[in-house]
Design a protein around this motif. Structure first.
Motif, PDB file in Angstrom:
ATOM      1  N   ASP A  68      26.245  26.676  42.616  1.00 22.36           N
ATOM      2  CA  ASP A  68      27.411  25.646  42.870  1.00 22.36           C
ATOM      3  C   ASP A  68      28.587  26.133  42.713  1.00 22.36           C
ATOM      4  N   ILE A  69      29.432  26.112  43.684  1.00 23.55           N
ATOM      5  CA  ILE A  69      30.929  26.543  43.565  1.00 23.55           C
ATOM      6  C   ILE A  69      31.652  25.561  42.599  1.00 23.55           C
ATOM      7  N   SER A  70      31.163  24.273  42.407  1.00 25.92           N
ATOM      8  CA  SER A  70      31.833  23.191  41.588  1.00 25.92           C
ATOM      9  C   SER A  70      31.635  23.383  40.258  1.00 25.92           C
ATOM     10  N   ASN A  71      30.720  24.139  39.594  1.00 27.24           N
ATOM     11  CA  ASN A  71      30.341  24.409  38.242  1.00 27.24           C
ATOM     12  C   ASN A  71      31.496  25.544  37.986  1.00 27.24           C
ATOM     13  N   PRO A  72      32.294  25.070  36.904  1.00 29.14           N
ATOM     14  CA  PRO A  72      33.554  25.999  36.516  1.00 29.14           C
ATOM     15  C   PRO A  72      32.982  27.009  35.608  1.00 29.14           C
TER      16      PRO A  72
END
Length: 335
Positions: A68-72
């Motif tokens: 998940d690219i949105s997970n920092p």
């Protein structure tokens, strides 16, 4: 257009020497390397990448698949990968699986089509037998997650012991009614961190109320919504372990909407130590993963596989640490 023969003429060496300086500088004398690099810079020469690929069957590209690219959290891991990749002349192609195992499988096709030399998987949701099959044919490394019983080189922390450590910290502060917001139980991380929670409670002979165990999705929204469920109970938890920082921050926000305080009324501990956790108010107590080192080690192992070098062992466990900040305190006996 400047050609390799022009560089060779300028440096007074053969075209083969120029090629070695570009691809395998360790085989060339330093004096010669300096002459060739000086000629390359003066002539503004750019190697023909496509021609090199056709000649060597190398793309100098690696694929990194993240869930998940949105997970920092993954930004630190990617920085570690990119740092070592760049130093070794590799480009990094990022693949966002969007928590979709079918999408993960599509990225494997890029290896089959020789569009990359190797792959780092930061997720392990696709069928284990499919990943094993690809790893037998191409260089593949797993990072952060793992596949039980797999021989694929893997880099991670011990998520069970880390979650146990986080829960035990709440117990040490006097908390006994402790809730947990787990990750997805279809993922190995969700399972391991929940297992660590149960182990800590069992070690201290503390009964777990089933209603205080809720399955989240490693995002802010699930942390917020599931904390709301805890807050609706007649007997709320005094402490909550969230299986990642995003869910922990969502939980804190939910607590505040009820005009309750963190940590005075409810303590919250997270997992991952993303950057925002240290600047949030209150600053989040959490388990810190060596994310940059995980990425760097994964790339190191992938380079060894691509160079057909022997790897000493298949599983590498790196150290985590408990970072104590402001979101946890001793239990308020009046609650």
């Amino acid at each position: 257009m400047v050609r390799i023969v022009d560089v060779a003429k300028k440096a007074n060496v053969s075209t083969a020497t120029v090629s070695r300086v570009i691809s395998k500088p360790d085989t060339v004398r330093e004096e010669t390397i300096n002459k060739v690099l000086s000629a390359i810079k003066e002539l503004n020469y750019h190697p023909n990448i496509l021609a090199r690929q056709l000649r060597t069957s190398e793309t100098k590209t690696v694929i990194v698949v993240i869930p998940d690219i949105s997970n920092p959290f993954f930004s630190k891991v990617l920085r570690g990968i990119e740092n070592l990749a760049s130093a070794n002349g590799y480009q990094v192609l990022l693949g966002d699986a969007g928590n979709d195992s079918e999408q993960e499988s599509r990225y494997l096709d890029m290896l089959r089509q020789k569009k990359a030399d190797g792959m780092i998987l930061l997720t392990a949701k696709m069928k284990p037998e499919l990943v094993e099959e690809m790893a037998n044919q191409f260089p593949v490394v797993l990072a952060c997650e793992y596949i039980e019983g797999s021989s694929i080189p893997t880099i991670s922390i011990d998520n069970v012991s880390s979650a146990r450590k986080a829960t035990e910290y709440l117990i040490q502060l006097g908390h006994r009614r402790i809730g947990t917001i787990s990750g997805p139980l279809g993922s190995v991380l969700g399972q391991d961190r929940l297992k660590g929670f149960y182990q800590a409670m069992a070690r201290c002979s503390i009964a777990v109320d089933p209603v205080l165990v809720q399955e989240g999705h490693f995002n802010y929204e699930s942390g917020f919504n599931l904390m709301k469920k805890f807050l609706a109970l007649n007997k709320m938890p005094t402490g909550v372990f969230a299986a990642n920082d995003e869910m922990a921050l969502g939980a804190i926000r939910a607590i505040r909407t009820m005009n309750l305080r963190v940590p005075e009324d409810i303590s919250v501990i997270g997992f991952d130590d993303i950057h925002f956790s240290s600047i949030f108010e209150p600053a989040l107590t959490t388990i810190s993963q060596p994310a940059f080192e995980i990425g760097s080690k994964a790339m190191e192992l992938l380079i060894m596989l691509m160079d057909k070098k022997r790897i000493g062992k298949n599983q590498y466990i790196l150290d985590d640490s408990l970072v104590i900040r402001e979101s946890c305190s001793k239990i308020n006996k009046s609650l």
